[in-house]
Structure formats: C-alpha cells, structure tokens
Design a protein around this motif. Sequence first.
Motif, PDB file in Angstrom:
ATOM      1  N   GLN A 145       0.815  -1.213   0.000  1.00 60.75           N
ATOM      2  CA  GLN A 145       0.000   0.000   0.000  1.00 60.75           C
ATOM      3  C   GLN A 145       0.844   1.257   0.000  1.00 60.75           C
ATOM      4  O   GLN A 145       0.485   2.258  -0.627  1.00 60.75           O
ATOM      5  N   ASP A 146       1.987   1.244   0.699  1.00 62.01           N
ATOM      6  CA  ASP A 146       2.795   2.458   0.768  1.00 62.01           C
ATOM      7  C   ASP A 146       3.453   2.789  -0.571  1.00 62.01           C
ATOM      8  O   ASP A 146       3.930   3.911  -0.779  1.00 62.01           O
ATOM      9  N   GLU A 147       3.470   1.826  -1.501  1.00 63.77           N
ATOM     10  CA  GLU A 147       4.042   2.066  -2.825  1.00 63.77           C
ATOM     11  C   GLU A 147       2.975   2.238  -3.906  1.00 63.77           C
ATOM     12  O   GLU A 147       3.162   3.017  -4.847  1.00 63.77           O
ATOM     13  N   HIS A 148       1.862   1.526  -3.775  1.00 61.16           N
ATOM     14  CA  HIS A 148       0.866   1.483  -4.849  1.00 61.16           C
ATOM     15  C   HIS A 148      -0.517   1.962  -4.430  1.00 61.16           C
ATOM     16  O   HIS A 148      -1.420   2.036  -5.273  1.00 61.16           O
ATOM     17  N   GLY A 149      -0.714   2.262  -3.156  1.00 64.21           N
ATOM     18  CA  GLY A 149      -2.041   2.613  -2.685  1.00 64.21           C
ATOM     19  C   GLY A 149      -2.899   1.376  -2.480  1.00 64.21           C
ATOM     20  O   GLY A 149      -2.406   0.243  -2.534  1.00 64.21           O
ATOM     21  N   LEU A 150      -4.194   1.579  -2.255  1.00 67.07           N
ATOM     22  CA  LEU A 150      -5.107   0.462  -2.052  1.00 67.07           C
ATOM     23  C   LEU A 150      -5.260  -0.351  -3.332  1.00 67.07           C
ATOM     24  O   LEU A 150      -5.071   0.172  -4.441  1.00 67.07           O
ATOM     25  N   LEU A 151      -5.603  -1.619  -3.182  1.00 65.64           N
ATOM     26  CA  LEU A 151      -5.836  -2.467  -4.344  1.00 65.64           C
ATOM     27  C   LEU A 151      -6.960  -1.873  -5.208  1.00 65.64           C
ATOM     28  O   LEU A 151      -7.985  -1.424  -4.690  1.00 65.64           O
ATOM     29  N   ASP A 152      -6.777  -1.904  -6.517  1.00 69.25           N
ATOM     30  CA  ASP A 152      -7.781  -1.373  -7.445  1.00 69.25           C
ATOM     31  C   ASP A 152      -8.823  -2.465  -7.693  1.00 69.25           C
ATOM     32  O   ASP A 152      -8.794  -3.169  -8.708  1.00 69.25           O
ATOM     33  N   LEU A 153      -9.752  -2.591  -6.746  1.00 71.28           N
ATOM     34  CA  LEU A 153     -10.743  -3.654  -6.831  1.00 71.28           C
ATOM     35  C   LEU A 153     -11.704  -3.453  -7.993  1.00 71.28           C
ATOM     36  O   LEU A 153     -12.188  -4.421  -8.586  1.00 71.28           O
ATOM     37  N   ALA A 154     -11.989  -2.216  -8.336  1.00 68.30           N
ATOM     38  CA  ALA A 154     -12.888  -1.958  -9.464  1.00 68.30           C
ATOM     39  C   ALA A 154     -12.313  -2.529 -10.749  1.00 68.30           C
ATOM     40  O   ALA A 154     -13.021  -3.148 -11.549  1.00 68.30           O
ATOM     41  N   ALA A 155     -11.025  -2.343 -10.961  1.00 70.78           N
ATOM     42  CA  ALA A 155     -10.388  -2.865 -12.170  1.00 70.78           C
ATOM     43  C   ALA A 155     -10.356  -4.390 -12.159  1.00 70.78           C
ATOM     44  O   ALA A 155     -10.484  -5.036 -13.200  1.00 70.78           O
ATOM     45  N   LEU A 156     -10.208  -4.965 -10.976  1.00 72.29           N
ATOM     46  CA  LEU A 156     -10.117  -6.418 -10.856  1.00 72.29           C
ATOM     47  C   LEU A 156     -11.470  -7.101 -10.981  1.00 72.29           C
ATOM     48  O   LEU A 156     -11.586  -8.184 -11.583  1.00 72.29           O
ATOM     49  N   LEU A 157     -12.510  -6.479 -10.406  1.00 77.49           N
ATOM     50  CA  LEU A 157     -13.742  -7.211 -10.142  1.00 77.49           C
ATOM     51  C   LEU A 157     -15.010  -6.584 -10.697  1.00 77.49           C
ATOM     52  O   LEU A 157     -16.092  -7.180 -10.557  1.00 77.49           O
ATOM     53  N   ALA A 158     -14.923  -5.422 -11.310  1.00 73.16           N
ATOM     54  CA  ALA A 158     -16.144  -4.735 -11.719  1.00 73.16           C
ATOM     55  C   ALA A 158     -16.961  -5.555 -12.708  1.00 73.16           C
ATOM     56  O   ALA A 158     -18.193  -5.570 -12.659  1.00 73.16           O
TER      57      ALA A 158
END
Length: 292
Positions: A145-158
């Motif tokens: 998270q400190d490098e990339h932020g929160l997981l992009d769940l929308a891109a993964l699971l939308a």
Amino acid sequence: MRLRDPGGADLPAWEPGAHVDLLLTDDLVRQYSLCGDPADRTSYRIAVLREPDGRGGSAFVHDKLVPGARTQVRGPRNHFALVPARRYLFVAGGIGITPILPMLAAAESAGADWRLVYGGRTAASMAFAEELRATHGDRISVRPQDEHGLLDLAALLAEPADGTLVYCCGPGPLLDAVERTCVAWPAGSLHVERFSPKDPPASARSFEVELAVTGTTLTVPPDRSVLDVLSDAGIRMLSSCRQGTCGTCETVVLDGEVEHHDSLLTDEEKAAHTTMFVCVSRAAGPKLTLEL
C-alpha cells in the motif's frame, strides 16, 4: 511455525482452506490457517502475525511456543474449501495470504488458470512474498500500500468473468469492499474467509430454544448468546472464537428461522435455516428447535 505429533505419527489429512485451533491455555484458543503442503502428513505449517494490540494469542505464540514446546491442536476444520473451477482470482490482504498459499498449488496442479493479487501495508510486512515470486513468477502481483495505494478492486472485479471463482482473505475492510464490488457476479462466485467478525446486530430480543433430544426449552435474553445459555444449562459444546468465524459451535437447526450473524455460511446456506453458529446467531422468530 511447524507443528508435529510428539510421537511421530501422521497428522490428520486436510485440504486447502483448512485451519486448526491452537488450545494455548484453558481460556486462550486461536485459529490459524494451514499454509503448508496437504500431502505432507508429518507436520502442519502455520504463520502467526504478531499483533501488539491483539487479544493475546499472537503474543503467546511468539513468546511461549519455542522449538520443542507442546500445545494442543484441534481440527483441521474447513469452511473455506477450494471449489473446482476453470479460473480463479485470488485476492489476499496481509496475513490473509496464509489460506491462499496451498490453494495456488492446488489450482496449478488441477491445470486451472489463476492469478493472485496480494496487498499489504508495506513490502516488509508481507509474509511469503519472495517465496511466491520465486515459485509462481508473473502470476503474482504484490502491491504494498505504501508504494501502490489500495488495491484497485474496481479494475479487478467490476466485470464478472465467466467460469471464474474469486477467493479472498484478509482484513474486514478489504473483504467488505470485495463483497460490494462483486455484487454483480453470479451467486457462488465469491468465497471469503474472515479473521475478524462482521459487525454485530444493532438490536436483539428474547426468544426460546427447544432442545429436541431432551425436550428442554430455554429462554435466550437479548444480552446473552445461545451458546451462553446452553453453557449455563450445563450443556457442553465445543466453542472457540465466539465471533462466528471459526465454525466450532455449528449446530443443526430442526425448526425455525435463523438470524445469521456468522462470517462462514453462504447466502444459500443461510436461506436453508438448517444450521447455525450458536456463539453469534439468533432466532429470526420466537423459537428455534436445535438438534441437542
């Protein structure tokens, strides 16, 4: 940590997703996912994250379970089994990687197409990251998270993916977000395992519990659980987490509708009203009949 039988006997068989209870003291029981090789019957591998602000279990394991120490183990038990599928998307957060590890090997062995997205607070805090990269290469996406932020769940699971099952384990906020994002996926596509309970019910009321074997009827008040009332009546039941996450106190329901507050049953299992976890779940009506 590896656990072995002190006499050298084989340990009970297990499948990916299983966990064991460690009975650390009379009042301290904790659940840990098995993260080793199910084919290895000589030992169980678990991984325990030290939680400085936890409830005492991880501190006990780190401080007391030195090499050669003995502890009681109950299980294995599995409420997070890997269902056969053509494709899998695994999403892990922090120490939630542990039950996912043997699933990756099982998916690979079955010839399934799979991908893992693994998030954590920092790279240094993410257990098994180097092992995963070395074993599985570009199928693994490690996202501190400190490098990339929160997981992009929308891109993964939308968008639902045909023939794909999603397996997710990690902290509550991650699981809540994954459940929201997967709302359009077909029923049964999402499988989650929680290490901490869902929010408790906002209110509760009294109801009766009839015990089918003895014919006894007990009253469960608003501020007590079914498990508490059963214990007060002298009925011995196995229990562990008391949060609806471990599955130890599962009880068959013969009649009545259940107000489920566990983190284990699927929507279909809840709708059947045939089983409940008496540490947290309650009656949706005035009475339940249990197979006790």
